[in-house]
Design an enzyme around this catalytic site. Structure first.
Site, PDB file in Angstrom:
ATOM      1  N   ARG A  92       0.829  -1.211   0.000  1.00 46.16           N
ATOM      2  CA  ARG A  92       0.000   0.000   0.000  1.00 46.16           C
ATOM      3  C   ARG A  92       0.863   1.261   0.000  1.00 46.16           C
ATOM      4  NH1 ARG A  92      -0.420  -2.425   4.983  1.00 46.16           N
ATOM      5  NH2 ARG A  92       0.339  -1.257   6.788  1.00 46.16           N
ATOM      6  N   TYR A  93       2.150   1.112   0.309  1.00 51.84           N
ATOM      7  CA  TYR A  93       3.038   2.275   0.349  1.00 51.84           C
ATOM      8  C   TYR A  93       3.866   2.438  -0.925  1.00 51.84           C
ATOM      9  CZ  TYR A  93       2.008   2.070   5.347  1.00 51.84           C
ATOM     10  OH  TYR A  93       1.373   2.034   6.561  1.00 51.84           O
ATOM     11  N   THR A  94       4.154   1.362  -1.603  1.00 49.19           N
ATOM     12  CA  THR A  94       5.040   1.441  -2.767  1.00 49.19           C
ATOM     13  C   THR A  94       4.255   1.642  -4.059  1.00 49.19           C
ATOM     14  OG1 THR A  94       5.028  -0.967  -3.040  1.00 49.19           O
ATOM     15  CG2 THR A  94       6.759  -0.025  -1.655  1.00 49.19           C
TER      16      THR A  94
END
Length: 812
Positions: free
Chosen positions: A118-120
């Site tokens: 979800r961050y990359t």
């Protein structure tokens, strides 16, 4: 719907189900396709990113979005499996030519985990688009996805030779693959050469493909493993990291700038720290990681006086600074079968795939161009009779009638008439008509070109070559991994192993070890000793020799075989350690027992003879050169008579020497070595001594004819005596000898005899593993016909097992 129950053997069901599962894992998960070099999950990720429009020049999208797209449409498995594959394709230390551009934390060479999906964010690399190029031109077979609602490619068009370019690794059921990455420029040159000369040999292809090219660099030691891999599909290559020795103000240091492929930098640093504590010859003071965005840099500070070459070679031996890459080029062929391929077979499969892609693409383009030319031909006819066309359309009741009338009047097809009816009025201008004519002429030329391509396979192969060369021009780069031609991964032991003095011990059950001489502390006569080796009641030390680490230990067994062991190969450990079984070093037979342990240096065997004495009084003398080519399975040193066995052995350097033989019942004979003629390696020997009754030989010692040293004799109960050698006059060989010690009923039988000087020290080791180091000078010299004195204080359940002289290094 009525329930149907099928009765079947559980064995049959297990076999069938497991086979289906196995093939699913092999074909559909772990092994790459030889054509595009991708595993199914990798292929689906790239196709999914193409569907999302994530080209190299478009904006990034969240990795979770990509994973969801792939999982929902093409790969209904765990999201982490998809994300892990995506991450790996974005890691520059995992892929020689990354296929995905990652934004965010995608892990590191220290094996740090990537950030959550979800961050990359990610998008395709430009090179990945080359693998997908022309996929919309019917170049590859499209198959239904898992639920039949969509289609996906069975294989990608793969303009680049991705299998060898990026390599692959995977473990399936009962098989695995491990293909190293290569340099794209070298692959293109080799493929071009193979297209030009389909009969090229693997050796000829290796003139272009030098070997694997790992993303982390390093050095491949030698070409033998590379050649075997290319010829058979299997091969082992030794890969070393790149290190330089630097002189700094604080001292010498080793700087590592490249590490072997697949090695974690953090793990390597930890390994270096561990071996620095556990291996005494690795004199490392400090290890630190100075890596940054400019590159990898690990600094190893050495202790003052340490030899950096010694330390570096030991790091190669004890850490992952040197690793072995085991190549196994297993792939899935075009018929969906797992197959081990060599270099040429992989190249041929890629060329064949590209041939099909280019051919299908050309056929598709020809078809599309023909359709368009057909339409343009009709429009051109209409442009030449605009007034007629307008009249027909105006006078027709409907479109259908207009279409029929146009076909009849202009002699055109329904498709052409439909295009005329759909044409905008703006197309009727003079400029637009000229454009139509020009475009039609261009299409005619293209159609001619496409047909020319399809008319001869050579034209298709030329296109393949051209596209490969374009790839090389755009993506080719310099080789990162160097290849050492000599391939010598062995280093000179004398450069890395100090020739320290050690004590080699062998137990009754065949455990052998080397212990630093300094670990044996001095004690006075009558001391109780210190524990020298961990043994049990059923095992105890039988042989001990003082030697050096660069000498060879010669093990002579009861069956008359000689085994040679490099001392530096022996486990060098503490006094209390048990050591390792001889079987770890030589192939000693179960019914053999060790009777003598000697020490010799290879370069000093020219003038030396091996003297072997048997229990029944036989003796033989053999040049040491006869044993130079010794094997791990041993070499025959004497032929024994039935019921006889070897009891002792020694090394003779001159015919002026004499030999003193001691028996169990206290008899001694001394005679010149010259009385024993040199014999062949397998000879049975001659009579050394006439034995009385059940007496047996227990030891034999070699001395000079005029020798001011002493004969030290020890008995089972720890009684010993030191007598000048002059007390034992030389006799003729095969005599009965003279009495050496009295009172055996009190002291126990003789264990052995050694020749010592006043400066020598003696190590006495007992059955229970106790050891004592005694200066010879502490034992008062006595005459030949004496009982001896107490030299070792034994416990009630203990007896003397063996003894040896501690010698100076120069004497070994």
């Amino acid at each position: 719907m009525p329930e149907e129950i099928i009765s079947r053997s559980i064995n049959d069901e297990m076999i069938t189900s497991y086979m289906l599962y196995s093939m699913s894992v092999i074909v559909g998960r772990a092994i790459p396709d030889v054509r595009d070099g991708l595993k199914p999950v990798q292929r689906k990720i790239l196709f999914g990113m193409l569907e999302l429009g994530l080209r190299h020049n478009q904006s990034y999208k969240k990795s979770a979005r990509i994973v969801g797209e792939v999982m929902g449409k093409f790969h209904p498995h765990g999201d982490m499996a998809i994300y892990d594959a995506l991450v790996r394709m974005a890691q520059p230390f995992s892929m020689r030519y990354p296929l995905i551009q990652g934004q965010g934390n995608f892990g590191s060479i220290d094996r740090d985990p990537p950030a959550a999906m979800r961050y990359t964010e990610a998008r395709m690399q430009r090179l990945a688009e080359e693998l997908l190029a022309d996929i919309d031109k019917n170049t590859v077979k499209m198959i239904p996805n898992f639920d039949g609602s969509l289609i996906e490619p069975e294989v990608l068009p793969a303009k680049a030779p991705n299998l060898l370019m990026n390599g692959a690794s995977g473990i399936a059921v009962g098989m695995m693959t491990n293909i190293p990455p290569h340099n794209l420029s070298e692959l293109v040159e080799a493929l071009t050469a193979l297209i030009d000369n389909p009969d090229a040999t693997i050796e000829e292809l290796m003139e272009y493909v030098k070997g694997p090219d790992f993303p982390t660099g390093g050095i491949i030691m030698g070409r033998d493993g590379i050649k075997k891999m290319y010829e058979t599909g299997r091969g082992r290559m030794v890969v070393r990291g790149v290190a330089e020795i630097e002189e700094a103000k604080g001292g010498t240091r080793i700087v590592i700038s490249e590490i072997p492929y697949g090695v974690s930098k953090a793990d390597l640093i930890q390994q270096i720290a561990n071996v620095a504590q556990n291996v005494r010859d690795i004199q490392v003071r400090n290890v630190r990681d100075e890596s940054d965005k400019r590159g990898l840099r690990v600094v190893i500070e050495l202790k003052r006086g340490a030899d950096p070459n010694v330390v570096l070679n030991l790091l190669y031996k004890h850490t992952q600074l040197q690793t072995t890459f085991g190549a196994h080029m297993l792939v899935i062929d075009e018929k969906k079968r797992p197959k081990l391929m060599n270099l040429k077979e992989i190249f041929q499969a890629f060329i064949k795939h590209r041939y099909e892609v280019v051919k299908r693409r050309t056929e598709y383009e020809l078809e599309q161009a023909s359709k368009k030319a057909h339409i343009l031909e009709g429009l051109t006819k209409a442009s030449r009779a605009i007034d007629t066309v307008v009249d027909i359309i105006r006078n027709s009741k409907n479109i259908q009638e207009a279409s029929v009338n146009l076909q009849e009047t202009l002699e055109i097809t329904p498709e052409q008439s439909q295009a005329i009816l759909e044409m905008r009025l703006g197309k009727l201008t003079a400029l637009e008509i000229d454009k139509l004519v020009t475009e039609y002429a261009e299409l005619v030329e293209k159609i001619k070109e496409y047909r020319e391509i399809l008319s001869d396979d050579k034209n298709i192969y030329q296109i393949i070559k051209k596209e490969l060369q374009e790839l090389e021009a755009q993506y080719g780069d310099a080789r990162r991994t160097k290849i050492s031609i000599d391939g010598n991964t062995d280093f000179n032991v004398e450069d890395v192993i100090p020739d320290d003095e050690v004590v080699v011990t062998v137990t009754k059950k065949g455990y052998i070890k080397a212990t630093p001489l300094e670990d044996y502390r001095k004690q006075g006569r009558g001391g109780k000793g210190i524990r020298g080796v961990k043994t049990t009641d059923a095992d105890f030390v039988t042989n001990v020799v003082s030697t050096t680490r660069l000498s060879k230990t010669v093990v002579i067994t009861s069956k008359g075989k000689a085994y040679f062991i490099n001392n530096y190969e022996l486990e060098c450990t503490s006094r209390s350690s048990r050591g390792k079984l001889l079987a770890n070093y030589v192939k000693i037979e179960p019914d053999e027992t060790v009777q003598a342990v000697l020490s010799v240096k290879r370069e000093e065997v020219a003038n030396k003879h091996l003297i072997i004495t048997t229990r029944k009084g036989k003796i033989k003398r053999t040049p040491f050169e006869a044993f130079i080519n010794s094997r791990t399975s041993g070499i025959k040193a004497i032929t024994l008579n039935e019921g006889d066995s070897v009891v002792d052995a020694g090394i003779s350097t001159s015919e002026e020497e004499t030999i003193i033989i001691s028996t169990r019942k206290g008899m001694v004979i001394r005679f010149p070595i010259s009385q024993i003629r040199p014999m062949g390696r397998t000879a049975a020997g001659v009579k050394a001594m006439a034995l009385r009754g059940d007496d047996e030989v227990v030891s034999a010692t070699i001395v000079l004819p005029v020798d001011e040293r002493y004969l030290f004799t020890a008995t089972e109960r720890g009684v010993g005596k030191r007598t000048p050698l002059s007390e034992y006059r030389p006799q003729h060989r095969a005599g009965m000898g003279v009495k050496n010690i009295y009172g055996l009923e009190r002291t126990g039988y003789v264990v052995g005899s050694l020749v010592v000087t006043n400066e020598d020290e003696i190590i006495v080791i007992t059955k229970n593993g106790m050891s004592i180091r005694i200066p010879a000078a502490d034992i008062r010299p006595t005459g030949r016909v004496t009982k001896g004195v107490k030299v070792v204080e034994l416990r009630d359940d203990d007896t003397v097992a063996s003894l040896a002289v501690v010698v100076d290094q120069a004497e070994v």
